[in-house]
Design an enzyme around this catalytic site. Structure first.
Site, PDB file in Angstrom:
ATOM      1  CG  ASN A  21     102.058  10.177 137.817  1.00 43.85           C
ATOM      2  OD1 ASN A  21     103.053   9.536 138.369  1.00 43.85           O
ATOM      3  ND2 ASN A  21     101.632   9.722 136.647  1.00 43.85           N
ATOM      4  CG  PHE A  33     108.414   2.957 139.912  1.00 41.40           C
ATOM      5  CD1 PHE A  33     107.218   3.138 139.344  1.00 41.40           C
ATOM      6  CD2 PHE A  33     109.450   2.605 139.238  1.00 41.40           C
ATOM      7  CE1 PHE A  33     107.206   2.935 138.015  1.00 41.40           C
ATOM      8  CE2 PHE A  33     109.565   2.037 137.844  1.00 41.40           C
ATOM      9  CZ  PHE A  33     108.269   2.181 137.188  1.00 41.40           C
ATOM     10  CB  SER A  39     107.554   5.258 134.849  1.00 38.67           C
ATOM     11  OG  SER A  39     107.484   6.292 135.615  1.00 38.67           O
ATOM     12  CG  ASN A  54     106.891  10.322 137.054  1.00 41.14           C
ATOM     13  OD1 ASN A  54     107.002  11.529 136.533  1.00 41.14           O
ATOM     14  ND2 ASN A  54     105.629   9.777 136.951  1.00 41.14           N
ATOM     15  CB  THR A  55     112.335   6.032 137.604  1.00 35.85           C
ATOM     16  OG1 THR A  55     111.160   5.514 138.770  1.00 35.85           O
ATOM     17  CG2 THR A  55     113.536   5.286 138.087  1.00 35.85           C
ATOM     18  CE  LYS A  75     101.223   1.877 130.955  1.00 38.49           C
ATOM     19  NZ  LYS A  75     100.561   1.894 132.097  1.00 38.49           N
ATOM     20  CG  ASN A 101     103.795   4.936 131.677  1.00 40.82           C
ATOM     21  OD1 ASN A 101     103.194   5.605 132.305  1.00 40.82           O
ATOM     22  ND2 ASN A 101     104.720   4.027 131.916  1.00 40.82           N
TER      23      ASN A 101
END
Length: 352
Positions: free
Chosen positions: A108, A112, A170, A172-173, A208, A239
């Site tokens: 994915n 966010f 994460s 993805n940011t 996390k 993560n």
């Protein structure tokens, strides 16, 4: 029966659309909603949270707290919602979720996407807590002060949750993982903890982390967490990963975070290293590739006091939760453990 029919049908749809339909079905009361399986062996107390079993839902499944009520009856011992950011954001362009069937995995790159903390806080307001409920704290992509964002989200929702997770892992940011560095992480923890001290109800606070950290980076994170006892209640490991080793799926080259079975070994090794670095003094929650009772038990023996899953549900459905809980109970009984705490960390040497 509905799940057996529905899961194969959903797998023929675009993954993000299928997920949305699954949430809608839950909201309407469909699905296995008989509550958590619990026994004296499965009950866990972690960071002041009393869990009927140690099987939790990882953040990302219900980003906007739309089905927090039904999810509490889906078999989990605790659930984590979000990630929430101060302002609403649409996330990255679609498509941004990919099933890797051959690998029992997913990639994915959501970024966010969520309705923003004010909307999420309103949904949490007045929600009955049948099991502990947590919220994953995030930062907006275009924020001028990402450190402050985590405290902003926490301030808005603290009175409605039992625990919160600082998500600096994460992939993805852009540059979010830079916040795992010593100075940035210390600032975030200080900001969120300052808000926590003025709240009426105690809220457990977790961090996390990513599975792609080297030994030095992992040790730095532990140093920050241990330098002020009591600020951080525990660590969630891990993560999603940026690694792509050994994948068979045609989607293997997609950008984003990889979750599911390929993550199991690397995330469990990180977990065992954390247990050693903290000398078992900080509660750990194991995430990454949990899709069976044996895998949940392996995480516990590697140092986890509880586990979380998400991608496993894509392939096994919500009925998987109680299957894992029952199987874990049987494994604890077989090996002579009276409870999860007795088993925690007994297999660390197998992973380090």
């Amino acid at each position: 029966m509905l799940e057996k029919i529905g899961l194969p049908l959903l797998r023929h749809l675009d993954p993000e659309r299928a997920h949305g339909l699954a949430l809608s079905a839950l909201k309407m009361g469909f699905g296995p909603l008989s509550g958590p399986h619990t026994t004296r062996r499965l009950r866990v107390s972690i960071a002041g949270l009393n869990l009927p079993n140690p099987i939790g839902l990882a953040a990302g499944f219900d980003k906007n707290a739309n089905v927090a009520g039904p999810l509490q009856r889906a078999g989990f011992g605790f659930i984590e919602l979000g990630a929430a950011t101060p302002l609403p954001q649409s996330g990255n362009p679609k498509p941004r979720l990919f099933r890797l069937r051959e690998d029992k995995a997913a990639i994915n790159r959501f970024g966010f996407n969520n309705d923003g903390v004010q909307v999420i806080a309103a949904r949490l307001d007045g929600l009955a807590h049948e099991i502990p409920i947590g919220l994953n704290l995030g930062a907006n992509k275009d924020s001028v002060d990402r450190v402050a964002d985590f405290a902003t989200v926490f301030r808005a929702c603290a009175q409605h949750i039992d625990f919160a997770t600082i998500n600096v892992s994460s992939p993805n940011t852009e540059r979010l993982r830079d916040l795992q560095g010593k100075d940035a992480l210390r600032q975030i923890i200080e900001h969120v903890d300052a808000v926590r001290h003025v709240q009426a109800n105690p809220v457990a606070l977790f961090v996390k982390i990513a599975p792609d950290l080297n030994s030095g980076e992992l040790a730095d994170i532990v140093d920050v967490i241990l330098e002020t006892p009591g600020r951080i209640s525990g660590i969630i490991a891990t993560n999603t990963t940026l690694a792509r080793d050994g994948l068979k799926s045609p989607h293997a080259a997609e950008k984003g975070g990889l979750s599911g079975q390929p993550l199991f070994e690397s995330s469990t090794r990180i977990l065992a290293q954390l247990y050693q670095l903290t000398d078992g003094a900080i509660p750990l929650i194991g995430v990454g590739g949990v899709a069976s009772a044996e895998q949940a038990y392996a995480k516990i023996r590697a140092g986890a006091s509880a586990v979380q899953l998400y991608t496993g549900l894509v392939y096994g459905g919500l009925s998987l939760v109680n299957k894992i809980a029952k199987g874990l109970d049987g494994a604890l009984e077989r090996d002579g453990f009276d409870n999860v705490a007795q088993a925690t960390g007994t297999g660390v040497s197998e992973w380090t």
